[in-house]
Design a protein around this motif. Structure first.
Motif, PDB file in Angstrom:
ATOM      1  N   LEU A 651       7.293   4.275  25.545  1.00  0.00           N
ATOM      2  CA  LEU A 651       8.170   3.261  24.976  1.00  0.00           C
ATOM      3  C   LEU A 651       7.482   1.926  25.175  1.00  0.00           C
ATOM      4  CD1 LEU A 651      11.134   2.500  24.035  1.00  0.00           C
ATOM      5  CD2 LEU A 651      11.588   2.133  26.445  1.00  0.00           C
ATOM      6  N   ASP A 652       7.344   1.160  24.127  1.00  0.00           N
ATOM      7  CA  ASP A 652       6.703  -0.134  24.283  1.00  0.00           C
ATOM      8  C   ASP A 652       7.733  -1.133  24.754  1.00  0.00           C
ATOM      9  OD1 ASP A 652       5.208  -2.340  24.316  1.00  0.00           O
ATOM     10  OD2 ASP A 652       5.021  -2.530  22.144  1.00  0.00           O
ATOM     11  N   GLU A 661       2.814   2.559  21.738  1.00  0.00           N
ATOM     12  CA  GLU A 661       4.161   3.115  21.622  1.00  0.00           C
ATOM     13  C   GLU A 661       4.105   4.448  20.878  1.00  0.00           C
ATOM     14  OE1 GLU A 661       6.962   0.441  19.979  1.00  0.00           O
ATOM     15  OE2 GLU A 661       8.646   1.793  20.336  1.00  0.00           O
TER      16      GLU A 661
END
Ligand SMILES: [Zn+2]
Length: 924
Positions: A651-652, A661
């Motif tokens: 998850l960015d 991501e």
């Protein structure tokens, strides 16, 4: 920034008008609100131990968000802020007047937007009943409020109008008028039950087997008052609207008014305060209504919805230093609920920082005489605010509805497969070709609150190399949260000697509780492949190197003795600080193998242990993690995918980790486990590397790698598909004793392969009692068929078939049932002769020998014969017997005195005029 409203000195006439208008519908008069103190949103730093103790004494604190070790966000008035400052806490005011802030934020929205007004909530209940009349009651009253409004409830169940003997669950929301999220979540939960009934097996099971009660809006007077002072939403009134004698201030905090430990802690005796406990225990009509419902029912589990701290609150509320006898199970189940939303679990005194008495959940749990014990949680929905932003609402619903389903489920026992162990064969817990193995399955009653009734566990497999010896076992009742296993009566299965090493074996374990099915697939790799490279990390660096892959990012790979997987060893590779130390922020380190010459497709197998930062509670997303990359013939590094997949994706979060991501990684926390990756052939040499990356701030213990092996698989083969059923079709009735089985030919992804086919016929639907079997039938034109060489007695049979591409068998097609009905034409082979009754072999499975037990009516000669699965006679036996119960021993040898191999055998017993056949499993 203090803003005050002028007091209108409202007359009782105005009040009456207000009630009439409020009850009439959505058109609301402009109301001049009560005098009020603005409620601020404030931030305090994480308190010291001494400050925390004093905070606990400040009973009226309302946390909105708690970040342990960092900060607490509170909803507080000016007087509370002053007291916080007296404790030496630096108070930062984030929002000076939450109600004004919410109203401003909501202006321009159409009325309540994603929230429900009282009238809309009532209309929702009517609409849900109209849409799902078979599983919902009409809304019904459980009481009337001070201002004359109805408190509505609805029951969801099959046969909703009948009080069935099914475990009961209660949901309520809006004890506090300014907490509308709970109302939305409960209405959405009813909708999910309606939508899923008949299509979603789990929801169908729950509706059929539970009685689920909803009181979605307990405090309509306070709720409507908020509509009047803030018609578009955002009102911050909390209590009901009782007129307090002798005071200008109105309302009682309903969640301080329940009779258990009333007035003990966390309450105010001042009617002007938000946590005013009321003039006496359960003085309030809303509280009385909910108590009466509880006493009339037998609720096992209960959620009482509030906002906004993001917590599962367990009893006792009144004193954090007192634990209930059920404390451990409350917490364990709370943690399971939190996997959906990351909420904190504990008593209010722990997770909110204050004790409070007279709460609904303390009473519903404590009262065990007027009604059974109820396992109650106070749910504080998370989110940014009491009135969250519109775009938060869908997520707040999505992250709570599944937890509601979990609570419904836990009102009765239900099974989960939690363990699975192989034994037998050569003892290495790996299935090898030709081995007969025992499978012990551990089943847990996943409800910590209720007994689980008797269950049945069944093992199935579509693997054409597997013969199931015993595939069903019954479990007795299991106490809440406890486990059982079939270690006294393991499942038994045999792997065909023709199974190639490296074949992936899948067994499906299904535990059934009156239609509730817990299903789990277990996968093994069969046999031992030749090792091309092996390193148990016990003999130095062995050609491995490591390096940082991004400039200025950390490489922390080193050999460590803190954790180890190798039996008899001490050491593994670790990414992270030495021993238990966490890994660094901003890291990107690769552990790189030496170059390894290869000649075929390979399988990389390794053991690893992980503790890395994943997004708490939301399965599948992570900030930090590890992955595997492969370079072929010195070429570019490419990410490789494990056979069972990675556990998370990146998850960015803006934290500047090295992986983009969406990159699949191993992350979160797991104990030592083995994973494997198939690396396609064609290269002369391979290198692979284990790469770990992290972003800023939060860390974990890191990643350990041990017992790395590269195995040669030989030329990669794609097995053929399953052939398709042509006939006999499911349920077909046949008038001949020796049927012809026909399949449409399978296809093989590898070009130019000639397929062969195998057929199996069984007497039982679990496919453990073979009647006939054949392998190696040559492929026909379009279809392939096989006519049984034996006559079948009248009765039901089950059959399946598979295709073989010369290297490997593909999966079996789904079994189909047919019936032989010759009207006695097949008397040649009666399944159970009248004067000769089989009593089964003993012991079973046969440990190299067995006694074939029978009961015969007339004395005489008994002849026996043992056949293998291909129908070849292996051994002839003979004895003279008296009538009654008899045993004919088989020593496990063939007719020439040689021990036969482990496996399934058929046997036949014959008297002068009777004949019967059975099967047995022989194990060496
Ligand atoms: Zn509340």
């Amino acid at each position: 920034m203090r803003r005050s409203w002028t007091h209108p000195g409202s007359s009782s006439l105005a009040l009456c008008l207000l009630v009439l208008i409020g009850a009439a519908g959505p058109v609301l008069a402009q109301v001049v609100p009560d005098d009020r103190e603005p409620i601020m949103k404030v931030r305090i730093p994480w308190p010291s131990a001494g400050q925390a103790a004093q905070l606990r004494g400040m009973a009226d604190l309302e946390p909105m968000h708690i970040a342990p070790g960092e900060e607490i966000i509170l909803a507080s008035d000016a007087e509370q802020v002053a007291r916080l400052e007296q404790l030496g806490l630096r108070v930062e005011i984030l929002v000076p007047d939450l109600q004004a802030y919410y109203i401003a934020r909501r202006s321009g929205h159409r009325d309540y937007g994603p929230f429900y007004t009282y009238a809309e909530a009532v209309a929702q209940l009517d609409g849900l009943h109209a849409q799902y009349p078979a599983i919902t009651t009409e809304k019904f009253s459980i009481g009337t409020t001070f201002e004359g409004r109805t408190i509505w409830a609805m029951k969801v169940s099959d046969n909703p109008g009948i009080d069935e003997a099914e475990p009961e669950v209660l949901f309520d929301a809006a004890h506090h008028a300014r907490e509308p999220m709970g109302v939305s979540i409960l209405i959405e939960t009813i909708r999910r039950l309606g939508e899923g009934y008949g299509s979603d097996p789990e929801i169908t099971y729950l509706v059929d087997n539970r009685e689920i009660w909803f009181v979605p809006l307990l405090n309509p007077d306070g709720y409507v008052y908020n509509q009047q002072i803030a018609p578009d939403g955002g009102g911050m009134w909390r209590k009901n609207r009782r007129i307090n004698e002798g005071s200008a201030c109105r309302g009682v905090d309903l969640n301080r008014n329940y009779p258990f430990m009333w007035g003990y802690s966390g309450v105010s005796f001042d009617p002007c305060e938000d946590n005013y406990l009321g003039p006496e225990p359960n003085s309030e009509l809303e509280v009385q209504a909910l108590m009466q419902l509880c006493v009339a029912r037998q609720f096992i589990t209960h959620f009482s919805y509030h906002s906004v701290a993001g917590t599962y609150l367990v009893p006792w509320s009144y004193d954090v230093d007192v634990k209930t006898p059920d404390d451990a199970r409350f917490r364990a189940f709370g943690e399971r609920l939190a996997t959906w939303n990351g909420y904190a679990v504990g008593q209010p005194g722990e997770v909110l920082g204050y004790d409070c008495s007279g709460t609904s959940t303390d009473w519903t749990y404590a009262e065990q005489i007027l009604k059974p014990k109820t396992f109650s949680y106070g749910v504080e929905v998370g989110g940014s605010d009491f009135w969250p932003m519109d775009d938060e609402v869908p997520w707040l619903i999505e992250s709570n509805v599944p937890a509601n389903l979990e609570l419904i489920k836990a009102a009765d026992g239900y099974p989960a497969v939690v363990g699975c162990r192989l034994s037998g064969g050569d003892g290495d817990e790996t299935p090898d070709p030709g081995e007969t193995l025992s499978l012990v399955v551990t089943v847990e009653n996943a409800s910590p609150f209720a007994q689980m009734g008797p269950t049945e566990a069944i093992v199935t497999s579509d693997d054409a190399y597997v013969s199931l010896g015993s595939a069903a076992v019954s479990f007795l009742s299991v106490a809440p949260g406890r486990r059982t296993s079939n270690n006294q009566q393991p499942f038994v299965f045999t792997i065909d000697p023709a199974c190639p090493a490296g074949h992936t074996l899948t067994l499906t374990i299904m535990v059934d509780l009156n239609g509730y099915k817990a299903v789990q697939n277990r996968v093994w790799s069969v046999g031992d492949l030749p090792e091309v490279f092996t390193d148990d990390v016990e003999g130095g660096e062995n050609g491995w190197t490591h390096a940082a892959l991004t400039l200025h990012y950390a490489d922390q790979w080193h050999q460590d003795i803190y954790r180890n997987h190798t039996t008899g060893g001490t050491t593994s590779w670790k990414f992270g600080q030495y021993a238990s130390g966490d890994y660094a922020s901003y890291s990107d380190g690769a552990l790189i193998s030496p170059s390894i010459p290869v000649a075929s497709t390979c399988e990389l197998r390794f053991w690893h242990w992980m503790d890395a930062e994943a997004l708490q509670g939301v399965s599948g997303l992570a900030y930090d993690g590890g992955l595997i990359e492969v370079s072929r013939d010195g070429g570019p590094w490419e990410q490789a995918t494990p056979a069972l997949g990675y556990t998370h994706t990146i998850l960015d979060g803006g934290g500047l980790g090295p992986f983009p991501e969406g990159t699949p990684v191993f992350s979160g926390s797991f104990d030592w486990r083995e994973d494997w990756i198939v690396i396609q052939g064609g290269a002369q040499s391979l290198r692979f590397r284990f790469r770990f990356g992290s972003d800023s701030v939060v860390g974990g213990e890191g990643w350990y790698i041990d017992d790395v092996r590269l195995l040669a698989m030989g030329p990669q083969n794609a097995p053929p598909t399953a052939p398709q059923l042509v006939g006999p079709v499911e349920g077909e009735v046949l008038g001949v004793p020796a049927p012809t089985l026909i399949v449409a030919n399978a296809s093989d992804p590898d070009p130019q392969t000639l397929l062969a086919y195998g057929f199996r016929v069984f007497r039982d639907e679990l496919l453990t009692d073979p009647v006939a079997a054949v392998d190696g039938i040559a492929e026909g034109a379009g279809t392939t068929s096989w006519t049984l060489p034996v006559w079948l007695a009248d009765g039901d049979y089950y059959w399946q078939a598979y295709a073989d591409d010369g290297t490997e068998r593909g999966p079996c097609m789904p079994r189909a049932r047919f019936e032989i009905a010759t009207g006695g034409a097949s008397v040649e082979a009666p399944p159970m002769a009248r004067g000769l009754h089989l009593l089964g072999p003993a012991p079973t499975p046969a440990p190299g020998w067995t006694d074939l037990r029978m009961r015969i009516e007339v004395a005489g000669v008994v002849e026996g014969a043992i056949y293998d699965l291909q129908g070849r006679r292996v051994r002839s036996l003979r004895m003279s017997a008296q009538g009654g119960e008899q045993r004919l021993r088989w020593d496990g040898n063939d007719d020439r005195g040689r021990p036969v191999a482990t496996g399934l055998y058929l046997y036949e017993l014959r008297t002068a005029d009777q004949r019967a056949a059975g099967r047995l499993m022989l194990v060496r």
